[in-house]
Motif scaffolding. Structure first.
Motif, mmCIF file in Angstrom:
data_model
loop_
_atom_site.group_PDB
_atom_site.id
_atom_site.type_symbol
_atom_site.label_atom_id
_atom_site.label_comp_id
_atom_site.label_asym_id
_atom_site.label_seq_id
_atom_site.Cartn_x
_atom_site.Cartn_y
_atom_site.Cartn_z
ATOM 1 N N ARG A 1 -23.007 77.344 -26.170
ATOM 2 C CA ARG A 1 -21.784 77.967 -25.658
ATOM 3 C C ARG A 1 -21.808 78.097 -24.146
ATOM 4 O O ARG A 1 -20.748 78.103 -23.497
ATOM 5 N N HIS A 2 -22.983 78.162 -23.564
ATOM 6 C CA HIS A 2 -23.066 78.327 -22.109
ATOM 7 C C HIS A 2 -22.715 77.038 -21.352
ATOM 8 O O HIS A 2 -21.889 77.075 -20.427
ATOM 9 N N PRO A 3 -23.280 75.864 -21.709
ATOM 10 C CA PRO A 3 -22.813 74.627 -21.084
ATOM 11 C C PRO A 3 -21.326 74.382 -21.311
ATOM 12 O O PRO A 3 -20.618 73.916 -20.399
ATOM 13 N N VAL A 4 -20.833 74.690 -22.511
ATOM 14 C CA VAL A 4 -19.412 74.499 -22.806
ATOM 15 C C VAL A 4 -18.560 75.374 -21.897
ATOM 16 O O VAL A 4 -17.544 74.931 -21.339
ATOM 17 N N GLN A 5 -18.976 76.608 -21.709
ATOM 18 C CA GLN A 5 -18.233 77.515 -20.836
ATOM 19 C C GLN A 5 -18.189 76.985 -19.406
ATOM 20 O O GLN A 5 -17.168 77.076 -18.716
ATOM 21 N N LYS A 6 -19.298 76.418 -18.948
ATOM 22 C CA LYS A 6 -19.346 75.889 -17.580
ATOM 23 C C LYS A 6 -18.330 74.777 -17.362
ATOM 24 O O LYS A 6 -17.615 74.762 -16.351
ATOM 25 N N VAL A 7 -18.249 73.823 -18.287
ATOM 26 C CA VAL A 7 -17.313 72.710 -18.084
ATOM 27 C C VAL A 7 -15.870 73.160 -18.285
ATOM 28 O O VAL A 7 -14.967 72.670 -17.601
ATOM 29 N N ARG A 8 -15.651 74.100 -19.202
ATOM 30 C CA ARG A 8 -14.286 74.600 -19.402
ATOM 31 C C ARG A 8 -13.793 75.344 -18.165
ATOM 32 O O ARG A 8 -12.661 75.149 -17.716
ATOM 33 N N GLU A 9 -14.633 76.197 -17.620
ATOM 34 C CA GLU A 9 -14.229 76.968 -16.448
ATOM 35 C C GLU A 9 -14.001 76.070 -15.231
ATOM 36 O O GLU A 9 -13.230 76.421 -14.334
ATOM 37 N N ALA A 10 -14.654 74.906 -15.225
ATOM 38 C CA ALA A 10 -14.470 73.960 -14.124
ATOM 39 C C ALA A 10 -13.210 73.123 -14.276
ATOM 40 O O ALA A 10 -12.812 72.429 -13.336
ATOM 41 N N GLY A 11 -12.592 73.148 -15.478
ATOM 42 C CA GLY A 11 -11.324 72.449 -15.657
ATOM 43 C C GLY A 11 -11.353 71.243 -16.558
ATOM 44 O O GLY A 11 -10.429 70.420 -16.530
ATOM 45 N N ALA A 12 -12.377 71.083 -17.385
ATOM 46 C CA ALA A 12 -12.462 69.919 -18.273
ATOM 47 C C ALA A 12 -11.250 69.849 -19.200
ATOM 48 O O ALA A 12 -10.765 70.864 -19.689
ATOM 49 N N GLY A 13 -10.798 68.637 -19.458
ATOM 50 C CA GLY A 13 -9.653 68.426 -20.332
ATOM 51 C C GLY A 13 -10.041 68.311 -21.783
ATOM 52 O O GLY A 13 -9.522 67.470 -22.521
ATOM 53 N N GLY A 14 -10.942 69.142 -22.221
ATOM 54 C CA GLY A 14 -11.446 69.113 -23.591
ATOM 55 C C GLY A 14 -12.957 69.004 -23.576
ATOM 56 O O GLY A 14 -13.554 68.550 -22.594
ATOM 57 N N VAL A 15 -13.596 69.429 -24.652
ATOM 58 C CA VAL A 15 -15.062 69.379 -24.718
ATOM 59 C C VAL A 15 -15.494 69.203 -26.163
ATOM 60 O O VAL A 15 -14.835 69.675 -27.098
ATOM 61 N N SER A 16 -16.586 68.493 -26.354
ATOM 62 C CA SER A 16 -17.259 68.407 -27.649
ATOM 63 C C SER A 16 -18.747 68.543 -27.403
ATOM 64 O O SER A 16 -19.234 68.356 -26.278
ATOM 65 N N VAL A 17 -19.487 68.892 -28.463
ATOM 66 C CA VAL A 17 -20.936 69.016 -28.362
ATOM 67 C C VAL A 17 -21.567 68.098 -29.402
ATOM 68 O O VAL A 17 -21.003 67.867 -30.475
ATOM 69 N N THR A 18 -22.734 67.579 -29.073
ATOM 70 C CA THR A 18 -23.380 66.602 -29.947
ATOM 71 C C THR A 18 -24.826 66.989 -30.217
ATOM 72 O O THR A 18 -25.611 67.189 -29.284
ATOM 73 N N GLU A 19 -25.149 67.094 -31.489
ATOM 74 C CA GLU A 19 -26.517 67.374 -31.944
ATOM 75 C C GLU A 19 -27.314 66.083 -31.978
ATOM 76 O O GLU A 19 -26.861 65.075 -32.529
ATOM 77 N N ARG A 20 -28.520 66.099 -31.382
ATOM 78 C CA ARG A 20 -29.367 64.908 -31.453
ATOM 79 C C ARG A 20 -30.797 65.249 -31.850
ATOM 80 O O ARG A 20 -31.714 64.463 -31.657
ATOM 81 N N GLY A 21 -30.969 66.452 -32.407
ATOM 82 C CA GLY A 21 -32.280 66.824 -32.904
ATOM 83 C C GLY A 21 -32.996 67.803 -31.994
ATOM 84 O O GLY A 21 -32.656 67.967 -30.827
ATOM 85 N N THR A 22 -33.995 68.452 -32.560
ATOM 86 C CA THR A 22 -34.808 69.427 -31.837
ATOM 87 C C THR A 22 -36.260 68.960 -31.865
ATOM 88 O O THR A 22 -36.736 68.435 -32.867
ATOM 89 N N ALA A 23 -36.967 69.152 -30.744
ATOM 90 C CA ALA A 23 -38.354 68.696 -30.658
ATOM 91 C C ALA A 23 -39.225 69.405 -31.684
ATOM 92 O O ALA A 23 -39.177 70.627 -31.827
ATOM 93 N N PHE A 24 -39.997 68.612 -32.393
ATOM 94 C CA PHE A 24 -40.919 69.142 -33.389
ATOM 95 C C PHE A 24 -42.298 68.607 -33.028
ATOM 96 O O PHE A 24 -42.659 67.487 -33.390
ATOM 97 N N GLY A 25 -43.059 69.388 -32.265
ATOM 98 C CA GLY A 25 -44.314 68.876 -31.755
ATOM 99 C C GLY A 25 -44.059 67.762 -30.763
ATOM 100 O O GLY A 25 -43.062 67.743 -30.046
ATOM 101 N N TYR A 26 -44.939 66.777 -30.724
ATOM 102 C CA TYR A 26 -44.800 65.658 -29.798
ATOM 103 C C TYR A 26 -44.182 64.455 -30.502
ATOM 104 O O TYR A 26 -44.600 64.066 -31.583
ATOM 105 N N GLY A 27 -43.183 63.862 -29.866
ATOM 106 C CA GLY A 27 -42.710 62.553 -30.277
ATOM 107 C C GLY A 27 -41.889 62.481 -31.536
ATOM 108 O O GLY A 27 -41.852 61.427 -32.176
ATOM 109 N N ARG A 28 -41.231 63.573 -31.925
ATOM 110 C CA ARG A 28 -40.386 63.502 -33.114
ATOM 111 C C ARG A 28 -39.294 64.557 -33.007
ATOM 112 O O ARG A 28 -39.521 65.665 -32.538
ATOM 113 N N TRP A 29 -38.074 64.179 -33.457
ATOM 114 C CA TRP A 29 -36.963 65.128 -33.492
ATOM 115 C C TRP A 29 -36.686 65.509 -34.946
ATOM 116 O O TRP A 29 -36.830 64.697 -35.853
ATOM 117 N N VAL A 30 -36.271 66.743 -35.141
ATOM 118 C CA VAL A 30 -35.860 67.224 -36.449
ATOM 119 C C VAL A 30 -34.453 67.783 -36.314
ATOM 120 O O VAL A 30 -34.145 68.509 -35.360
#
Length: 274
Positions: A140-169
């Motif tokens: 919500r914080h990055p989204v708020q930053k771009v909205r307050e700056a005037g972005a013409g819409g926003v989406s967020v994309t999940e690409r995984g969370t670090a699980f130890g070294y070298g792997r996303w979950v």
């Protein structure tokens, strides 16, 4: 409504990892466009002009800013598809905004305030990838930053969370959490989520497990993802970047057909709930 929020239509962001020559870029874009029209979904062509976070300094980075903008313009001119690309420095935003239809913020840079503000000030829609160390609700914080700056819409994309070294979950709760806390569309990066960063050729190149792309994409759509980000290529083995975790182009339509069926079943189940 913005290009990143096409109403009730499923959103596809797809293309090669790096911009290559015009012939290949346009060929991939035409395939993405054809599949999107056939399946009645909204598509955006994505490719990068520079991969600034390569594992090795010897890895190909792309054509660069000016040449990259020429190649993206060629895709738009020849196919009519809207285009999106990443920026890595705030000084790139204005030039890129004169060519593309939306701007993307890479996951590693999703907390860079100056970069987010510069992207928002262009007035274009902005897709922000969630950092691999970040909780979904904290987007919500990055989204708020771009909205307050005037972005013409926003989406967020999940690409995984670090699980130890070298792997996303991938935490499948993420899509509902981000949609609720960010009040925007939540997408799934189906190809970077299977990346093994620094995991190939003795650590000089990132590896990947592309056999899990379809499985994770189906799970994400069942969990509520509003669309998918897919890097695709006719021959991933020859791609200059991320070939180890890209989807072969021939598998794009079958994957999307299954995702749309799952989405339809999800919506039907929600409407029948007491």
């Amino acid at each position: 409504m913005s290009i990143l929020d096409p109403g009730n239509r499923f959103l596809l962001i797809a293309g090669p990892c790096l911009l290559e020559d015009d012939r290949l870029n346009i060929s991939i874009a035409e395939h993405v466009q054809d599949v999107a029209e056939r399946l009645r979904l909204t598509a955006i062509f994505k490719a990068s002009f520079d991969k600034a976070n390569r594992t090795s300094a010897a890895s190909p980075r792309g054509p660069g800013l000016e040449e990259g903008m020429d190649r993206l313009q060629a895709v738009r001119r020849e196919t009519g598809l809207p285009v999106i690309t990443d920026i890595h420095e705030s000084g790139q935003a204005e030039l890129v905004a004169g060519v593309v239809d939306a701007i993307q913020i890479p996951a590693f840079l999703c907390r860079q305030t100056d970069l987010l503000t510069a992207a928002g000030r262009t007035g274009l829609p902005v897709n922000i990838k969630k950092g691999q160390w970040l909780a979904p609700e904290d987007m919500r914080h990055p989204v708020q930053k771009v909205r307050e700056a005037g972005a013409g819409g926003v989406s967020v994309t999940e690409r995984g969370t670090a699980f130890g070294y070298g792997r996303w979950v991938v935490d499948m709760r993420s899509f509902a959490i981000m949609r609720e806390t960010c009040d925007c569309r939540a997408l799934f990066d189906a190809t970077h989520s299977v990346q093994l960063p620094g995991g190939g050729e003795g650590g000089a190149l990132s590896g990947g497990e592309p056999r899990w792309i379809e499985t994770l994409a189906r799970a994400a759509v069942a969990a509520g993802a509003d669309g998918v980000f897919v890097e695709t290529h006719p021959d991933p083995a020859t791609a200059p970047s991320d070939g180890a975790n890209m989807l072969p182009m021939a598998r794009l339509q079958p994957l999307l057909e299954s995702l749309l069926s799952i989405r339809q079943a999800r919506h039907a189940g929600a409407s029948e709930a007491p």
